[in-house]
Motif scaffolding. Structure first.
Motif, PDB file in Angstrom:
ATOM      1  N   GLU A 140       0.795  -1.045  -0.127  1.00 31.03           N
ATOM      2  CA  GLU A 140       0.121   0.033   0.017  1.00 31.03           C
ATOM      3  C   GLU A 140       0.871   1.285  -0.083  1.00 31.03           C
ATOM      4  OE1 GLU A 140      -3.355  -0.568  -1.203  1.00 31.03           O
ATOM      5  OE2 GLU A 140      -3.693   0.974  -0.102  1.00 31.03           O
ATOM      6  N   LYS A 141       1.899   1.253   0.611  1.00 28.98           N
ATOM      7  CA  LYS A 141       2.961   1.985   0.798  1.00 28.98           C
ATOM      8  C   LYS A 141       4.329   1.732   0.204  1.00 28.98           C
ATOM      9  CE  LYS A 141       0.924   4.626   4.560  1.00 28.98           C
ATOM     10  NZ  LYS A 141       0.105   5.630   3.738  1.00 28.98           N
ATOM     11  N   PRO A 142       4.212   1.713  -1.247  1.00 29.12           N
ATOM     12  CA  PRO A 142       5.444   0.967  -1.951  1.00 29.12           C
ATOM     13  C   PRO A 142       6.784   1.929  -1.822  1.00 29.12           C
ATOM     14  CG  PRO A 142       3.981   1.628  -3.259  1.00 29.12           C
ATOM     15  CD  PRO A 142       3.316   2.228  -2.299  1.00 29.12           C
ATOM     16  N   PRO A 143       7.995   1.426  -1.310  1.00 27.85           N
ATOM     17  CA  PRO A 143       9.088   2.252  -1.428  1.00 27.85           C
ATOM     18  C   PRO A 143       9.564   2.280  -2.667  1.00 27.85           C
ATOM     19  CG  PRO A 143       9.246   0.348   0.255  1.00 27.85           C
ATOM     20  CD  PRO A 143       8.025   0.160  -0.481  1.00 27.85           C
ATOM     21  N   CYS A 144       9.167   1.196  -3.465  1.00 27.75           N
ATOM     22  CA  CYS A 144       9.894   1.321  -4.960  1.00 27.75           C
ATOM     23  C   CYS A 144       9.176   2.448  -5.800  1.00 27.75           C
ATOM     24  CB  CYS A 144       9.590  -0.164  -5.792  1.00 27.75           C
ATOM     25  SG  CYS A 144       7.821  -0.427  -5.657  1.00 27.75           S
ATOM     26  N   VAL A 145       8.102   2.670  -5.342  1.00 31.71           N
ATOM     27  CA  VAL A 145       7.454   3.664  -5.982  1.00 31.71           C
ATOM     28  C   VAL A 145       8.098   5.116  -5.491  1.00 31.71           C
ATOM     29  CG1 VAL A 145       5.205   4.934  -6.411  1.00 31.71           C
ATOM     30  CG2 VAL A 145       5.196   2.665  -6.369  1.00 31.71           C
ATOM     31  N   LYS A 146       8.178   5.330  -4.229  1.00 28.18           N
ATOM     32  CA  LYS A 146       8.795   6.600  -3.680  1.00 28.18           C
ATOM     33  C   LYS A 146      10.167   7.029  -4.354  1.00 28.18           C
ATOM     34  CE  LYS A 146       8.403   7.896   1.239  1.00 28.18           C
ATOM     35  NZ  LYS A 146       8.615   7.238   2.509  1.00 28.18           N
ATOM     36  N   VAL A 147      10.882   5.923  -4.774  1.00 25.10           N
ATOM     37  CA  VAL A 147      12.265   6.333  -5.066  1.00 25.10           C
ATOM     38  C   VAL A 147      12.203   6.354  -6.525  1.00 25.10           C
ATOM     39  CG1 VAL A 147      13.361   5.125  -3.284  1.00 25.10           C
ATOM     40  CG2 VAL A 147      13.139   3.953  -5.126  1.00 25.10           C
ATOM     41  N   CYS A 148      11.442   5.979  -7.441  1.00 24.27           N
ATOM     42  CA  CYS A 148      11.472   6.153  -9.052  1.00 24.27           C
ATOM     43  C   CYS A 148      11.663   7.778  -9.381  1.00 24.27           C
ATOM     44  CB  CYS A 148      10.432   5.475  -9.623  1.00 24.27           C
ATOM     45  SG  CYS A 148      10.265   5.688 -11.593  1.00 24.27           S
ATOM     46  N   PRO A 149      12.659   7.729 -10.229  1.00 26.90           N
ATOM     47  CA  PRO A 149      13.087   9.065 -10.458  1.00 26.90           C
ATOM     48  C   PRO A 149      12.219   9.682 -11.506  1.00 26.90           C
ATOM     49  CG  PRO A 149      14.894   7.938 -11.076  1.00 26.90           C
ATOM     50  CD  PRO A 149      13.670   7.120 -10.324  1.00 26.90           C
ATOM     51  N   VAL A 150      11.592   8.802 -12.332  1.00 28.83           N
ATOM     52  CA  VAL A 150      10.790   9.276 -13.533  1.00 28.83           C
ATOM     53  C   VAL A 150       9.437   8.940 -13.087  1.00 28.83           C
ATOM     54  CG1 VAL A 150      12.591   9.408 -15.008  1.00 28.83           C
ATOM     55  CG2 VAL A 150      11.531   7.250 -14.668  1.00 28.83           C
ATOM     56  N   ARG A 151       8.958   8.400 -12.165  1.00 27.36           N
ATOM     57  CA  ARG A 151       7.563   8.019 -11.706  1.00 27.36           C
ATOM     58  C   ARG A 151       7.065   7.302 -12.769  1.00 27.36           C
ATOM     59  NH1 ARG A 151       5.027  13.653  -9.210  1.00 27.36           N
ATOM     60  NH2 ARG A 151       6.934  13.733  -7.642  1.00 27.36           N
TER      61      ARG A 151
END
Ligand code: SF4
Ligand code: SF4
Length: 279
Positions: A139-150
């Motif tokens: 639900e709170k994915p760290p992978c999404v948080k760090v993606c520089p290009v979203r």
């Protein structure tokens, strides 16, 4: 992108894959449906470690067969232990009191290290249990948080997706994922035309390219059409359950209400929608 531009992009991909693999290929772009939040529950007591789920997933989701080998599901073979309070003090040279750390001389409980390259004559092996892992669709994915290009994001039905066309291959998401769920295409994926699954989704199992990250998407090409994931269908012991967490009558909701349930690394507050349970 406008709706027309999106449609054009999908048609372009369908044409390209159809030519490349020599079979009529569809690229679905069905979005998340309202009122759906997908969840998964795995009965850890039932799994026999056969890894049929691993190979069904490879086939369904067009993963690179070998060189490079890509597998989204890992089934870890674990030793059964005897993790009792009275054993906590064992394995040390002197009665040193309870220690938390890895410096005991002998194992005094469950060995928390898994082996996923195991080749026994038959499964399950005596003295072992099996622990399948894949993307937890946090639900709170760290992978999404760090993606520089979203280019990786959480869709409203809870599935964390990747738009491969925009992935720059920085691998930040791979480093950030606490569940070892993402894979990277270090080389050109090896997908034989005769084995390619032509029923694809833009954000899921369409053929990938060198230099992009990928992972389990709860088979969204199936589940957004009301089907089960390939791993749920293939599991010979019914260890895998899947459904809509917002539907109080769904099997997965009943499991959460009635069984003993845990989430992996719950202390990280990633809120996985992949649950483990025991009867
Ligand atoms: S398990 Fe890893 S890849 Fe999957 S959503 Fe969570 S952080 Fe992202
Ligand atoms: S198919 Fe079922 S029993 Fe076999 S490894 Fe996967 S979860 Fe376990």
């Amino acid at each position: 992108m406008t709706e027309d531009e999106k449609r054009e992009a999908v048609l372009r991909l369908e044409k390209r894959y159809t030519e490349e693999f020599g079979k009529k290929t569809t690229v679905d772009s069905t979005p998340a449906q309202e009122g759906v939040l997908f969840g998964y529950a795995l009965n850890i007591q039932k799994c026999i470690g056969c890894r049929r789920c691993v190979y069904a997933c490879v086939k369904e989701n067009n993963q690179s067969r070998d060189n490079p080998e890509v597998q989204w599901i890992r089934v870890l073979k674990m030793e059964k232990g005897n993790f009792l309070a009275e054993n906590m003090d064992k394995g040390y040279p002197d009665p040193a009191g309870i220690q938390v750390g890895g410096n005991a001389y002998q194992n005094s409980g469950v060995v928390l290290e898994g082996e996923h390259y195991y080749e026994p004559a038959e499964v399950p092996e005596k003295g072992h249990f099996y622990f399948p892992m894949q993307c937890m669709q946090c639900e709170k994915p760290p992978c999404v948080k760090v993606c520089p290009v979203r280019t990786t994001y959480r869709d409203p039905d809870g599935i964390v997706v990747i738009d491969y066309n925009w992935c720059i291959g920085c691998r930040m998401c791979i480093a950030a994922c606490p569940y070892w769920a993402r894979r990277f295409n270090w080389g050109e994926p090896n997908l034989p035309a005769e084995e390619m699954n032509p029923v694809t989704h833009y954000l899921g199992n369409r053929p990938r390219m060198k230099g992009v990250a990928e992972k389990c998407t709860f088979c969204l090409q199936r589940t957004r059409q009301g089907r089960y994931t390939a791993c749920v269908e293939v599991c010979p012991v019914g260890a895998r359950k899947f459904g809509n967490l917002l539907d109080p009558e769904s099997e997965v909701r009943k499991i959460l209400e009635k069984k003993r349930v845990f989430r992996l690394k719950a202390e990280l507050n990633t809120y996985p929608k992949f649950f483990y349970f025991i009867d």
